[in-house]
Scaffold this motif. Structure first.
Motif, short mmCIF file in Angstrom:
data_model
loop_
_atom_site.label_atom_id
_atom_site.label_comp_id
_atom_site.label_asym_id
_atom_site.label_seq_id
_atom_site.Cartn_x
_atom_site.Cartn_y
_atom_site.Cartn_z
N UNK A 63 0.80 -1.21 0.00
CA UNK A 63 0.00 0.00 0.00
C UNK A 63 0.84 1.27 0.00
N UNK A 64 1.83 1.33 0.89
CA UNK A 64 2.68 2.52 0.95
C UNK A 64 3.56 2.64 -0.31
N UNK A 65 3.90 1.50 -0.90
CA UNK A 65 4.68 1.52 -2.13
C UNK A 65 3.90 2.20 -3.26
N UNK A 66 2.57 2.02 -3.26
CA UNK A 66 1.74 2.61 -4.32
C UNK A 66 1.18 3.98 -3.93
N UNK A 67 1.40 4.40 -2.69
CA UNK A 67 0.81 5.66 -2.22
C UNK A 67 1.59 6.85 -2.75
N UNK A 68 0.88 7.80 -3.31
CA UNK A 68 1.50 9.05 -3.76
C UNK A 68 0.41 10.12 -3.81
N UNK A 69 0.79 11.32 -4.19
CA UNK A 69 -0.16 12.44 -4.19
C UNK A 69 -1.27 12.24 -5.21
N UNK A 70 -0.99 11.54 -6.32
CA UNK A 70 -2.01 11.33 -7.35
C UNK A 70 -3.20 10.53 -6.83
N UNK A 71 -2.96 9.66 -5.85
CA UNK A 71 -4.04 8.85 -5.29
C UNK A 71 -5.15 9.75 -4.74
N UNK A 72 -4.78 10.91 -4.19
CA UNK A 72 -5.75 11.79 -3.54
C UNK A 72 -6.19 12.97 -4.41
N UNK A 73 -5.55 13.15 -5.55
CA UNK A 73 -5.84 14.35 -6.35
C UNK A 73 -6.37 14.05 -7.74
N UNK A 74 -6.30 12.80 -8.20
CA UNK A 74 -6.75 12.47 -9.55
C UNK A 74 -7.78 11.36 -9.52
N UNK A 75 -8.66 11.38 -10.51
CA UNK A 75 -9.70 10.35 -10.61
C UNK A 75 -9.12 9.12 -11.28
N UNK A 76 -9.90 8.06 -11.27
CA UNK A 76 -9.47 6.81 -11.89
C UNK A 76 -9.28 6.99 -13.39
N UNK A 77 -8.12 6.58 -13.88
CA UNK A 77 -7.77 6.74 -15.30
C UNK A 77 -7.70 5.37 -15.97
N UNK A 78 -7.74 5.32 -17.30
CA UNK A 78 -7.60 4.05 -18.00
C UNK A 78 -6.25 3.40 -17.69
N UNK A 79 -6.13 2.10 -17.88
CA UNK A 79 -4.86 1.41 -17.62
C UNK A 79 -3.72 2.03 -18.43
N UNK A 80 -2.57 2.19 -17.80
CA UNK A 80 -1.43 2.78 -18.45
C UNK A 80 -1.32 4.27 -18.27
N UNK A 81 -2.38 4.89 -17.77
CA UNK A 81 -2.37 6.34 -17.51
C UNK A 81 -2.18 6.58 -16.02
N UNK A 82 -1.70 7.77 -15.71
CA UNK A 82 -1.49 8.10 -14.31
C UNK A 82 -2.81 8.58 -13.72
N UNK A 83 -3.39 7.76 -12.86
CA UNK A 83 -4.66 8.10 -12.24
C UNK A 83 -4.61 7.91 -10.75
N UNK A 84 -5.72 8.22 -10.09
CA UNK A 84 -5.79 8.09 -8.65
C UNK A 84 -7.12 7.54 -8.20
N UNK A 85 -7.45 7.82 -6.95
CA UNK A 85 -8.66 7.28 -6.35
C UNK A 85 -9.56 8.39 -5.79
N UNK A 86 -9.41 9.60 -6.30
CA UNK A 86 -10.17 10.71 -5.74
C UNK A 86 -11.66 10.48 -5.83
N UNK A 87 -12.15 10.04 -6.99
CA UNK A 87 -13.59 9.82 -7.15
C UNK A 87 -14.10 8.71 -6.22
N UNK A 88 -13.27 7.67 -6.03
CA UNK A 88 -13.68 6.57 -5.15
C UNK A 88 -13.68 7.00 -3.68
N UNK A 89 -12.69 7.79 -3.30
CA UNK A 89 -12.62 8.27 -1.91
C UNK A 89 -13.81 9.17 -1.59
N UNK A 90 -14.08 10.13 -2.48
CA UNK A 90 -15.20 11.05 -2.26
C UNK A 90 -16.53 10.29 -2.29
N UNK A 91 -16.68 9.34 -3.23
CA UNK A 91 -17.91 8.56 -3.30
C UNK A 91 -18.15 7.75 -2.03
#
Length: 297
Positions: free
Chosen positions: A60-88
């Motif tokens: 978990x900490x290996x994958x944790x970064x700022x994008x996890x909290x600031x970007x929405x889920x993106x298609x595979x291969x793109x830099x995305x995060x979990x913002x929409x899932x966290x807020x939902x």
């Protein structure tokens, strides 16, 4: 006239030193075996738990970064995060708790203060206990039948209702138990001063049981925070940003479920990060609940 008896003349079975020693050795052997089994079972359970926590923390900490909290889920291969899932998840869990908590408190108060010993109270308590132990997927199917199918689609509101139904029996049980612990002498003293019963309940009983009721609410939040099955049949999930409760809405459990089974490494890494977030949240709520309960004692 005094009667003196020798040791051999004392009534009852005669104690054999050899038999007593053999029984003592047997008890010690049985005690050692049982203790060894208990310690071994404890160590095995702790080993599994430690393995899960260590793996989860590392991945978990290996994958944790700022994008996890600031970007929405993106298609595979793109830099995305979990913002929409966290807020939902926050929206659905918060609204579900806000809806389920007052209902649970009122039902628990009714059972503790008005329905003691009544058949109807026993029936309500029985139904509440069934809901408390029922698999959450059954609750999801129930809400699917009454809110998803009739209205023609998945929605965040359906997920909120499903989580509220899970919250209600937890709060009912906690509220009833905490109010039952209040001594009747306190109630009699308040009533004896001329106070109506509803004021006695609101200003005395609820105030005395407040920390225990809050503990139950926190435990209910911790339970619904990681629920996946009921949300699969209600809010479904959404990879795009959406806070519209009339449409499918993202949540951390659903996102973890879908990403963990994907063949894409970046999605699997995000699933580990999401799992760590839920674990830390649930752990924090449990620690807070235990702290409040300990303070009440």
């Amino acid at each position: 006239m005094s009667i003196s008896l020798s040791a051999g003349a004392v009534p009852g079975p005669r104690k054999d030193p050899e038999v007593a020693a053999a029984l003592g050795r047997r008890r010690k052997r049985v005690d050692i075996i049982i203790r060894s089994l208990c310690v071994g079972a404890t160590l095995v359970g702790l080993a599994f738990l430690a393995s899960i926590l260590i793996t989860l923390t590392y991945r978990g900490f290996e994958a944790m970064n700022l994008r996890v909290f600031t970007q929405v889920t993106a298609p595979p291969g793109s830099e995305g995060g979990l913002l929409n899932a966290i807020v939902g998840s926050l929206i659905q869990a918060s609204l579900g708790t806000l809806i389920g908590t007052p209902i649970g408190m009122l039902v628990g108060t009714y059972l503790a203060e008005y329905a003691r010993g009544s058949k109807f109270g026993d029936l309500v308590r029985f139904v509440s206990d069934i809901l408390l132990s029922a698999p959450s997927i059954l609750i999801g199917l129930f809400v699917y039948q009454i809110l998803v199918l009739p209205f023609g689609g998945f929605s965040g509101w359906a997920g909120v209702v499903a989580l509220a139904v899970i919250v209600i029996p937890v709060v009912v049980r906690t509220t009833e138990d905490m109010l039952t612990l209040i001594p009747n002498t306190l109630r009699e003293a308040v009533i004896g001063l001329g106070s109506p019963k509803w004021k006695m309940i609101v200003f005395i009983c609820w105030k005395s049981a407040l920390s225990g009721i809050i503990t139950g609410i926190l435990l209910a939040i911790a339970r619904v925070a990681g629920e996946t099955a009921p949300l699969l049949f209600t809010s479904l999930g959404n990879n795009a940003w959406s806070i519209d409760l009339t449409k499918p809405m993202a949540s951390l459990p659903i996102t973890i479920y879908s990403m963990a089974g994907s063949p894409f490494e970046d999605w699997i890494a995000l699933a580990w990060a999401g799992a760590l977030l839920i674990t830390l949240g649930v752990l924090s709520l449990n620690v807070l609940a235990r702290t409040l309960l300990r303070g009440r004692k």
